[in-house]
Structures are given as C-alpha cells and as structure tokens.
Design an enzyme around this catalytic site. Structure first.
Site, mmCIF file in Angstrom:
data_model
loop_
_atom_site.group_PDB
_atom_site.id
_atom_site.type_symbol
_atom_site.label_atom_id
_atom_site.label_comp_id
_atom_site.label_asym_id
_atom_site.label_seq_id
_atom_site.Cartn_x
_atom_site.Cartn_y
_atom_site.Cartn_z
ATOM 1 N N LYS A 60 -7.093 1.273 -2.898
ATOM 2 C CA LYS A 60 -6.924 0.741 -1.468
ATOM 3 C C LYS A 60 -6.948 1.949 -0.658
ATOM 4 O O LYS A 60 -7.547 1.648 0.714
ATOM 5 C CB LYS A 60 -5.392 0.543 -1.478
ATOM 6 C CG LYS A 60 -4.748 -0.086 -0.102
ATOM 7 C CD LYS A 60 -5.741 -1.305 0.379
ATOM 8 C CE LYS A 60 -5.239 -1.825 1.655
ATOM 9 N NZ LYS A 60 -3.917 -2.261 1.751
ATOM 10 N N LYS B 67 0.524 4.648 8.501
ATOM 11 C CA LYS B 67 1.236 4.943 7.094
ATOM 12 C C LYS B 67 0.103 5.241 6.000
ATOM 13 O O LYS B 67 0.013 6.118 5.425
ATOM 14 C CB LYS B 67 2.382 4.106 6.746
ATOM 15 C CG LYS B 67 2.751 4.309 5.311
ATOM 16 C CD LYS B 67 2.130 3.447 4.367
ATOM 17 C CE LYS B 67 2.401 1.737 4.655
ATOM 18 N NZ LYS B 67 1.987 1.164 3.626
ATOM 19 N N THR C 179 0.669 -1.148 0.066
ATOM 20 C CA THR C 179 -0.143 -0.047 -0.008
ATOM 21 C C THR C 179 0.842 1.145 -0.078
ATOM 22 O O THR C 179 1.480 1.419 0.795
ATOM 23 C CB THR C 179 -0.760 0.120 1.272
ATOM 24 O OG1 THR C 179 -1.534 -1.086 1.299
ATOM 25 C CG2 THR C 179 -1.767 1.245 1.230
#
Length: 309
Positions: free
Chosen positions: A192, A260, A117
């Site tokens: 995502k 993150k 990701t």
C-alpha cells in the site's frame, strides 16, 4: 436501500453463484469507506455486526440489516471474522492491542483483517501477538477510494499466512476485484505504501495538467477526453479530475488520511535509506492545504493549491 432491498440483492448475488462463507463478520470503522464495505457484505448475505461509539451514527446500516454491538470486546467475542477500517495507526493499535481490544477478547481461530492503511511494523506486531492467542491476523489495506468501496472493485493487498488468505477469499471477493497475496505479515502495508507513493506524484501531475489547461484557455472536459485513454491515463485522472472541474472537494479519501499515509511511507523509506523527493514534495503541498483548513477535503482539493498560485 432498506433491509428488504439488501435481502433481495443478496439473493440475486447468490443466484449468480457468488460464494460466501457461513461466518459472522464484525466490522469496526464505518466511515466513508467502511459504510460501503459493510453494505457490500450485507448484499452478499453475511451476518454483519458493527461497533460504533454512538449507535445513532450506525442507524442507516442497522436499517439495512447490520447488527449493532456496544463494545469492541463484545463484538470480538461474537464473530468469526473481524474487519477494521479505522483512521490512524494509533487507532489500529488501540482497537487490536488495547485493554478491551480485539486480541484479548476474540475466540481462538478468529480471523482478524485490518484494512486500514497503517504501519508495516505494527502489522507485524499484531500478527505475532495474535498468533500467540491462536488468532489469524492479515494486513489487507485497500485502494480504490469511495467509488471502489461502493462498487466492490477495491484493490486489496494482503500480508500474513497464505492459508488464512485463501480461507478469507470469499469475503475479499465481496469487497474487491484485484485481490493479491503479497507475502508475510506487513507485506500488504508495504504494498500500500508503494501505491500511495505512486499516487502522490501522480496527483501533482494531474493537477498541474488541469491548471495548465485552464491557464491557456482550453476546455478541461475536452482535454480530459483526449488524454485519459492515452499514456497519461490514470485512476486519479479519470475519477478525480471530473470532481475538480465541478469544484467538488467532498472526500472519497481525506487529505488528513493521505498525509498520514505519506508520513508512514516517508518514515519507512528513510529507514531503508531510500530517497523519495516526489513524495516529500507532495506531502509538503498537502501539509499546506491542511494548514489552510482543507484537512477534511478530498485529495482532489490539491488543485486549489495550483489555482491559487
């Protein structure tokens, strides 16, 4: 499972008609998710070469049939497909575009699949640079956690050229069930981010529900039986609440990595002028947990914040 066991399992898959490509696959990033993904590829009969900084950390995969390579450059030059599952965008950039990286050393025609990701803008950059080297780059982040990686049921969101996507389908099918081509380069990462935004607020709701149940003296296991199949149902409710009840905070997905992801989503939303108050609140709670030393716990450890207040 040992190498013989994986060979037997591979034959079983092939007898069942599972397609595979006669390609050598390189894999970089054998962490919680990556190890299970490598095992899925081995079970489907792929020749898998892996790179790790220290060979000792890969001994279990080597015993099961993978081949260790001592550098990214060497791996990129040996394989037909490179899959990466690393930690942060800076790692993705270094692995692909750095000196001795994949793009500089891969053979023309190699397929590059980043399943980390990462930033959509970086996915677009890698795609463009890869294309200038006659390489096919796809951004293909996943959802489903350690369970999905282990069972081969990951959701895979793919951006890039549709022709390349169809060529690589057998590899995706070894790793996941819900495999969707989303569009041009970067689209997988944007999708995502949608996934992570939905999870962020959902995790707060799941934890609040469990904390509420405990506060009023209900049996959490019985509450879960009643609500997980109704309108409140979600993957997090069914898969992470049982871990919360057992006080099992081992990572299927690290808090530090979720922070993150939320940071990337917030940055992207800000660029678009989109307000995401639920995402901002969720990140602030996870930041508090990380500051308390929980960055290496699984995301289900958010329940600790609610039970400590």
């Amino acid at each position: 499972m040992n190498k013989r066991g994986y060979l037997l399992q591979s034959r079983c898959y092939l007898k069942k008609g599972v397609e595979r490509m006669n390609q050598i696959v390189g894999f970089i990033g054998t962490g919680v998710m990556g190890k299970s993904m490598v095992r899925r590829l081995l079970a489907h009969g792929y020749d898998v070469r892996i790179y790790t900084r220290t060979k000792e950390k890969a001994e279990d995969l080597l015993t099961e049939g993978a081949t260790w390579v001592d550098s990214i450059a060497s791996l990129a030059n040996q394989v037909d497909v490179v899959i990466t599952m690393v930690g942060y965008p800076k790692d993705v950039e270094e692995v692909y575009l750095g000196e001795g990286g994949i793009v500089q050393n891969a053979k023309a025609g190699t397929y590059l699949i980043d399943m980390t990701t990462s930033k959509p803008s970086l996915a677009k950059q890698i795609y463009e640079i890869a294309a200038s080297h006659s390489l096919h780059a796809l951004d293909a982040p996943v959802s489903g956690g350690d369970i999905g990686a282990r069972e081969g049921t990951l959701a895979i969101m793919v951006g890039g050229d549709e022709t390349a996507f169809h060529t690589i389908q057998p590899i995706f099918q070894a790793l996941g069930k819900n495999i969707v081509f989303q569009g041009e380069a970067g689209s997988g990462q944007y999708t995502k981010m949608c996934n992570q935004i939905a999870i962020a607020s959902n995790m707060m709701g799941v934890c609040e529900a469990l904390a509420y149940a405990k506060k009023v003296g209900l049996q959490p296991e019985n509450v879960l039986k009643s609500i997980e199949s109704g309108a409140a149902g979600s993957w997090s409710l069914s898969n992470l609440v049982p871990r919360m009840i057992k006080e099992d905070y081992s990572p299927g997905f690290y808090i530090k990595h979720f922070i993150k992801d939320m940071s990337i989503a917030l940055e992207s939303a800000k660029e678009m002028g989109l307000q995401t108050p639920g995402l901002e609140l969720a990140k602030s709670l996870y930041d508090e947990l990380a500051n308390q030393g929980e960055e290496n716990s699984g995301t289900q450890a958010l329940i600790k914040w609610y039970l400590s207040t």
